[in-house]
Design a protein around this motif. Structure first.
Motif, PDB file in Angstrom:
ATOM      1  N   MET A 137     -36.657  15.602  29.521  1.00 19.28           N
ATOM      2  CA  MET A 137     -36.574  16.225  30.846  1.00 19.28           C
ATOM      3  C   MET A 137     -37.874  16.015  31.611  1.00 19.28           C
ATOM      4  N   GLY A 138     -37.755  15.413  32.777  1.00 18.24           N
ATOM      5  CA  GLY A 138     -38.888  15.299  33.678  1.00 18.24           C
ATOM      6  C   GLY A 138     -38.811  16.406  34.723  1.00 18.24           C
ATOM      7  N   LYS A 139     -39.247  16.097  35.923  1.00 19.29           N
ATOM      8  CA  LYS A 139     -39.159  17.068  37.008  1.00 19.29           C
ATOM      9  C   LYS A 139     -37.746  17.056  37.590  1.00 19.29           C
ATOM     10  N   PRO A 140     -37.198  18.217  37.947  1.00 24.09           N
ATOM     11  CA  PRO A 140     -35.836  18.249  38.492  1.00 24.09           C
ATOM     12  C   PRO A 140     -35.751  17.555  39.846  1.00 24.09           C
ATOM     13  N   ARG A 141     -34.616  16.914  40.079  1.00 22.44           N
ATOM     14  CA  ARG A 141     -34.401  16.209  41.345  1.00 22.44           C
ATOM     15  C   ARG A 141     -33.819  17.128  42.423  1.00 22.44           C
ATOM     16  N   SER A 142     -33.265  18.251  42.007  1.00 23.34           N
ATOM     17  CA  SER A 142     -32.651  19.185  42.945  1.00 23.34           C
ATOM     18  C   SER A 142     -32.588  20.557  42.279  1.00 23.34           C
ATOM     19  N   ARG A 143     -32.165  21.553  43.036  1.00 31.38           N
ATOM     20  CA  ARG A 143     -32.042  22.897  42.464  1.00 31.38           C
ATOM     21  C   ARG A 143     -30.938  22.947  41.416  1.00 31.38           C
ATOM     22  N   LEU A 144     -29.877  22.200  41.647  1.00 29.47           N
ATOM     23  CA  LEU A 144     -28.808  22.146  40.644  1.00 29.47           C
ATOM     24  C   LEU A 144     -29.290  21.473  39.367  1.00 29.47           C
ATOM     25  N   ASP A 145     -30.119  20.464  39.528  1.00 31.85           N
ATOM     26  CA  ASP A 145     -30.695  19.796  38.370  1.00 31.85           C
ATOM     27  C   ASP A 145     -31.603  20.759  37.610  1.00 31.85           C
ATOM     28  N   ALA A 146     -32.376  21.555  38.350  1.00 31.04           N
ATOM     29  CA  ALA A 146     -33.249  22.557  37.722  1.00 31.04           C
ATOM     30  C   ALA A 146     -32.425  23.578  36.948  1.00 31.04           C
ATOM     31  N   LEU A 147     -31.311  24.015  37.541  1.00 30.48           N
ATOM     32  CA  LEU A 147     -30.450  24.983  36.860  1.00 30.48           C
ATOM     33  C   LEU A 147     -29.856  24.382  35.596  1.00 30.48           C
ATOM     34  N   ASP A 148     -29.471  23.127  35.656  1.00 30.54           N
ATOM     35  CA  ASP A 148     -28.925  22.451  34.485  1.00 30.54           C
ATOM     36  C   ASP A 148     -29.962  22.399  33.361  1.00 30.54           C
ATOM     37  N   MET A 149     -31.199  22.067  33.700  1.00 32.35           N
ATOM     38  CA  MET A 149     -32.262  22.012  32.694  1.00 32.35           C
ATOM     39  C   MET A 149     -32.514  23.390  32.093  1.00 32.35           C
ATOM     40  N   LEU A 150     -32.690  24.380  32.932  1.00 29.42           N
ATOM     41  CA  LEU A 150     -33.023  25.722  32.454  1.00 29.42           C
ATOM     42  C   LEU A 150     -31.891  26.325  31.641  1.00 29.42           C
ATOM     43  N   THR A 151     -30.648  26.031  32.028  1.00 30.15           N
ATOM     44  CA  THR A 151     -29.496  26.514  31.261  1.00 30.15           C
ATOM     45  C   THR A 151     -29.491  25.899  29.867  1.00 30.15           C
ATOM     46  N   ALA A 152     -29.791  24.606  29.788  1.00 32.06           N
ATOM     47  CA  ALA A 152     -29.832  23.925  28.497  1.00 32.06           C
ATOM     48  C   ALA A 152     -30.948  24.482  27.617  1.00 32.06           C
ATOM     49  N   LEU A 153     -32.080  24.839  28.225  1.00 33.51           N
ATOM     50  CA  LEU A 153     -33.229  25.342  27.460  1.00 33.51           C
ATOM     51  C   LEU A 153     -33.058  26.797  27.034  1.00 33.51           C
ATOM     52  N   SER A 154     -32.241  27.549  27.760  1.00 39.14           N
ATOM     53  CA  SER A 154     -32.081  28.979  27.508  1.00 39.14           C
ATOM     54  C   SER A 154     -31.631  29.260  26.075  1.00 39.14           C
ATOM     55  N   GLY A 155     -32.374  30.118  25.392  1.00 40.58           N
ATOM     56  CA  GLY A 155     -32.022  30.520  24.040  1.00 40.58           C
ATOM     57  C   GLY A 155     -32.290  29.471  22.975  1.00 40.58           C
ATOM     58  N   ALA A 156     -32.963  28.394  23.324  1.00 41.62           N
ATOM     59  CA  ALA A 156     -33.181  27.287  22.392  1.00 41.62           C
ATOM     60  C   ALA A 156     -34.678  27.035  22.184  1.00 41.62           C
ATOM     61  N   THR A 157     -34.970  26.221  21.183  1.00 42.27           N
ATOM     62  CA  THR A 157     -36.331  25.756  20.940  1.00 42.27           C
ATOM     63  C   THR A 157     -36.437  24.299  21.392  1.00 42.27           C
ATOM     64  N   HIS A 158     -37.439  24.016  22.191  1.00 43.35           N
ATOM     65  CA  HIS A 158     -37.652  22.641  22.634  1.00 43.35           C
ATOM     66  C   HIS A 158     -39.095  22.236  22.375  1.00 43.35           C
ATOM     67  N   GLN A 159     -39.395  20.988  22.632  1.00 42.13           N
ATOM     68  CA  GLN A 159     -40.748  20.476  22.477  1.00 42.13           C
ATOM     69  C   GLN A 159     -41.306  20.062  23.834  1.00 42.13           C
ATOM     70  N   VAL A 160     -42.576  20.375  24.037  1.00 38.15           N
ATOM     71  CA  VAL A 160     -43.300  19.831  25.180  1.00 38.15           C
ATOM     72  C   VAL A 160     -44.248  18.770  24.630  1.00 38.15           C
ATOM     73  N   VAL A 161     -44.071  17.546  25.107  1.00 39.30           N
ATOM     74  CA  VAL A 161     -44.862  16.420  24.610  1.00 39.30           C
ATOM     75  C   VAL A 161     -45.712  15.879  25.762  1.00 39.30           C
ATOM     76  N   THR A 162     -47.010  15.874  25.562  1.00 38.87           N
ATOM     77  CA  THR A 162     -47.921  15.335  26.567  1.00 38.87           C
ATOM     78  C   THR A 162     -48.644  14.131  25.986  1.00 38.87           C
ATOM     79  N   GLY A 163     -48.581  13.035  26.696  1.00 42.34           N
ATOM     80  CA  GLY A 163     -49.370  11.871  26.351  1.00 42.34           C
ATOM     81  C   GLY A 163     -50.589  11.833  27.253  1.00 42.34           C
ATOM     82  N   PHE A 164     -51.764  11.625  26.667  1.00 39.38           N
ATOM     83  CA  PHE A 164     -52.956  11.478  27.497  1.00 39.38           C
ATOM     84  C   PHE A 164     -53.618  10.142  27.205  1.00 39.38           C
ATOM     85  N   CYS A 165     -54.303   9.637  28.200  1.00 36.64           N
ATOM     86  CA  CYS A 165     -54.983   8.341  28.092  1.00 36.64           C
ATOM     87  C   CYS A 165     -56.383   8.479  28.672  1.00 36.64           C
ATOM     88  N   VAL A 166     -57.357   7.972  27.946  1.00 38.82           N
ATOM     89  CA  VAL A 166     -58.747   7.974  28.412  1.00 38.82           C
ATOM     90  C   VAL A 166     -59.237   6.527  28.428  1.00 38.82           C
TER      91      VAL A 166
END
Length: 203
Positions: free
Chosen positions: A89-118
């Motif tokens: 999941m990246g950034k939502p494209r619309s409010r409906l997209d945001a609702l779809d993401m948040l609904t999927a995440l609700s009550g679940a465990t997910h991972q936040v993965v950050t890649g950094f480059c120096v």
């Protein structure tokens, strides 16, 4: 931009990101830096590409782009994705997209993965991906819609901000908190210290 902090930089630092959260995290360390986000568009994940490989590719793409214009400086960039199962999941494209993401995440465990480059002043490139597990409370559609109406989810990966209003969604995390915010500060700090880019103290 600088404020009192426990570290100081020995070379110019450029942050290749427009994220206010990443700016604040670096500033809290006491570092001075300029902000020059990359204008490049972010391509979608490639078929079979893992979340870690994807965020690393994005972080390197943006950081190396900025580094070509600031040779002799240390350039830091990052990219963050929210991952639920096989879904990136990246950034939502619309409010409906945001609702779809948040609904999927609700009550679940997910991972936040950050890649950094120096990118160091001598041209060497160091990059790494860091993952944090995040548990979400079960929220009603009404709660999620009310949250979306605040506007906060619209420029956040996974459509929420753990450091903002969206804190009410999170019940627990396992791993780096700042990684969820957008930059794994402890790991980035270790890389900068080991490379001699920053040192403790203000003297």
């Amino acid at each position: 931009m600088t404020k009192p902090g426990p570290f100081q930089n020995r070379t110019p630092i450029v942050l290749a990101s427009g994220s206010p959260r990443r700016r604040e995290l670096l500033s809290d360390l006491g570092l001075t830096f300029d902000v020059h986000p990359s204008p490049l568009d972010e391509p979608s994940p490639e078929p079979g590409e893992t979340p870690a490989a994807y965020v690393l590719r994005m972080a390197e793409l943006k950081t190396l782009d900025v580094a070509t214009r600031f040779r002799g400086a240390t350039v830091i960039g990052a990219d963050t994705a929210v991952v639920l199962g096989e879904r990136i999941m990246g950034k939502p494209r619309s409010r409906l997209d945001a609702l779809d993401m948040l609904t999927a995440l609700s009550g679940a465990t997910h991972q936040v993965v950050t890649g950094f480059c120096v990118v160091l002043p001598d041209g060497r490139t160091l990059s790494e991906a860091v993952s944090t597990d995040v548990d979400m409370r079960t929220s009603t559609e009404g709660e999620l819609m009310s949250y979306i109406e605040t506007g906060e989810p619209m420029d956040k990966a996974g459509a929420y901000a753990i450091q903002g209003v969206g804190t009410f969604l999170v019940t627990a995390i396992r791993g780096s908190y700042t990684n969820v915010v957008g930059l794994p500060v402890a790991r980035v700090l270790e890389v900068l210290l080991a490379s001699g880019i920053i040192t403790p103290g203000r003297g």
